[in-house]
Design an enzyme around this catalytic site. Sequence first.
Site, PDB file in Angstrom:
ATOM      1  N   TYR A  18       0.831  -1.207   0.000  1.00  0.00           N
ATOM      2  CA  TYR A  18       0.000   0.000   0.000  1.00  0.00           C
ATOM      3  C   TYR A  18       0.866   1.258   0.000  1.00  0.00           C
ATOM      4  CZ  TYR A  18      -3.054   3.615   1.959  1.00  0.00           C
ATOM      5  OH  TYR A  18      -3.738   4.782   2.195  1.00  0.00           O
ATOM      6  N   LEU A  19       1.859   1.309   0.874  1.00  0.00           N
ATOM      7  CA  LEU A  19       2.722   2.486   0.954  1.00  0.00           C
ATOM      8  C   LEU A  19       3.497   2.688  -0.344  1.00  0.00           C
ATOM      9  CD1 LEU A  19       4.070   2.048   4.590  1.00  0.00           C
ATOM     10  CD2 LEU A  19       2.341   3.687   3.811  1.00  0.00           C
TER      11      LEU A  19
END
Length: 221
Positions: free
Chosen positions: A133-134
């Site tokens: 996600y990051l």
Amino acid sequence: MRIVIAGGHGQIALRLSRLLSERGDHVVGLIRQPEHADEVRAAGAEPVVLDLESASVDDVARAIEGAQADAVVFAAGAGSGSGSERKETMDRAGAVLLADGAEEAGVRRYVMLSSMGADAHSRFDGDPVLRAYLRAKGAADDDIRARTDLDWTVLRPGTLRNEPGTGKVRIDRSTGGGFIPRDDAAAVIAELLATPGTSRQTIEVIAGDVPVPEAVAALAH
């Protein structure tokens, strides 16, 4: 203003729609699932069904043009229950597709709801899905910031909470860790849209002691 919000059924998007519609803006919420339309309407936005994971650039551009938009907001996301693959197809590719569509439609203003810690090369050593996600958010941010045809702002909130907002925040290029009520994150986006001179900045926001209008006004250049 006329504003298109991608991820129109999301928690921040619904809050943002209420704020914008209450001040007289026209809001269009892009949603994947038709059954979410009533909730989007109740928040004051016009629902438009458009799946960013299957739409073309032309599809997105037509939706933006149909709304006669002055600005777009990316507030979509694959969600906490999704795997790494959808972080790529939604959190990165969806944001990029919205930017492509905005450019094709001739809309310059783009506000990106990102995440604190977003980094295309994140080495986060915990949950691999969170690392994905990051990385996806960081790659999307990099793509948006490289565009010369967009007046972008990348907003990176701290940990989001559902407690009532205070109307006060801390905004800086780097705030350090912290949290922010979703109410206040939405209020910051609304204020960014209404404040000229806040484009081409990547900013972090957490709970603080400065009223939202004052904190955003300080960013103007």
